[in-house]
Design a protein around this motif. Structure first.
Motif, PDB file in Angstrom:
ATOM      1  N   LYS A  92       0.830  -1.214   0.000  1.00 35.10           N
ATOM      2  CA  LYS A  92       0.000   0.000   0.000  1.00 35.10           C
ATOM      3  C   LYS A  92       0.863   1.263   0.000  1.00 35.10           C
ATOM      4  O   LYS A  92       0.635   2.179  -0.798  1.00 35.10           O
ATOM      5  CB  LYS A  92      -0.904  -0.015   1.231  1.00 35.10           C
ATOM      6  N   ASN A  93       1.883   1.309   0.843  1.00 36.98           N
ATOM      7  CA  ASN A  93       2.761   2.486   0.887  1.00 36.98           C
ATOM      8  C   ASN A  93       3.601   2.639  -0.364  1.00 36.98           C
ATOM      9  O   ASN A  93       3.803   3.743  -0.857  1.00 36.98           O
ATOM     10  CB  ASN A  93       3.670   2.428   2.114  1.00 36.98           C
ATOM     11  N   ILE A  94       4.073   1.531  -0.889  1.00 33.65           N
ATOM     12  CA  ILE A  94       4.928   1.591  -2.075  1.00 33.65           C
ATOM     13  C   ILE A  94       4.136   2.048  -3.300  1.00 33.65           C
ATOM     14  O   ILE A  94       4.624   2.837  -4.103  1.00 33.65           O
ATOM     15  CB  ILE A  94       5.587   0.228  -2.333  1.00 33.65           C
ATOM     16  N   LEU A  95       2.916   1.571  -3.432  1.00 31.30           N
ATOM     17  CA  LEU A  95       2.131   1.913  -4.615  1.00 31.30           C
ATOM     18  C   LEU A  95       1.779   3.400  -4.673  1.00 31.30           C
ATOM     19  O   LEU A  95       1.589   3.945  -5.759  1.00 31.30           O
ATOM     20  CB  LEU A  95       0.877   1.049  -4.688  1.00 31.30           C
ATOM     21  N   LYS A  96       1.719   4.067  -3.539  1.00 35.46           N
ATOM     22  CA  LYS A  96       1.509   5.519  -3.541  1.00 35.46           C
ATOM     23  C   LYS A  96       2.643   6.213  -4.280  1.00 35.46           C
ATOM     24  O   LYS A  96       2.443   7.225  -4.933  1.00 35.46           O
ATOM     25  CB  LYS A  96       1.475   6.055  -2.098  1.00 35.46           C
ATOM     26  N   ASP A  97       3.840   5.647  -4.159  1.00 34.97           N
ATOM     27  CA  ASP A  97       5.047   6.241  -4.717  1.00 34.97           C
ATOM     28  C   ASP A  97       5.320   5.793  -6.150  1.00 34.97           C
ATOM     29  O   ASP A  97       6.185   6.337  -6.811  1.00 34.97           O
ATOM     30  CB  ASP A  97       6.237   5.855  -3.811  1.00 34.97           C
ATOM     31  N   ALA A  98       4.586   4.784  -6.642  1.00 41.35           N
ATOM     32  CA  ALA A  98       4.935   4.181  -7.925  1.00 41.35           C
ATOM     33  C   ALA A  98       3.755   4.079  -8.890  1.00 41.35           C
ATOM     34  O   ALA A  98       3.705   3.179  -9.709  1.00 41.35           O
ATOM     35  CB  ALA A  98       5.516   2.797  -7.678  1.00 41.35           C
TER      36      ALA A  98
END
Length: 144
Positions: A92-98
């Motif tokens: 969830k956190n990574i997909l915000k950035d990618a």
């Protein structure tokens, strides 16, 4: 994946060129430590660069790379995994950035008490790596 190794080895101050070794060319202490850690390892390839030994191998259902000092001390161990196998809060956190990027590689450093994840993303010709901790907190984002 090659870009990750370039980054990792460069961060150790090592040149990018590696030399492939036969198993018998690896110091006994390194070889012994490796097989104590990974008794079921197979398809093992050894490399050396400025005195740092790298073992690439398969073990059970995953592949990994482990880096050793000449005295057998482990520097880093990366397990290659699938994005879908990451904890949900990390995803969830990574997909915000990618957003809009596709996943190229997912590496897990499980050698230390707090596992870290390094994910390489691609969008057209742009690549970047995101590193986060086990809680999903992004520690770094580097364009490569």
């Amino acid at each position: 994946m090659k870009r990750f190794w370039f980054w990792f080895l460069s961060s150790l101050g090592l040149p990018v060129k590696r030399v492939s070794l036969l198993g018998e060319s690896v110091p006994k202490v390194v070889h012994g430590k490796f097989f104590r850690l990974y008794p079921n390892a197979y398809n093992i390839s050894w490399y050396v660069q400025r005195g740092i030994y790298e073992a690439r191998f398969m073990d059970s259902n995953y592949s990994a790379d482990t880096f050793f000092k000449p005295n057998g001390e482990v520097l880093k161990q990366f397990k290659i995994t699938k994005f879908s196998e990451l904890p949900k809060h990390v995803v969830k956190n990574i997909l915000k950035d990618a957003s809009g990027y596709s996943v190229v590689d997912v590496l897990v450093d499980e050698y230390h008490n707090d596992p870290r994840f390094k994910i390489t993303f691609r969008k057209e010709k742009h690549l970047f790596e995101t590193e986060c901790d086990s809680q999903g907190n992004i520690l770094s984002r580097v364009e490569i």
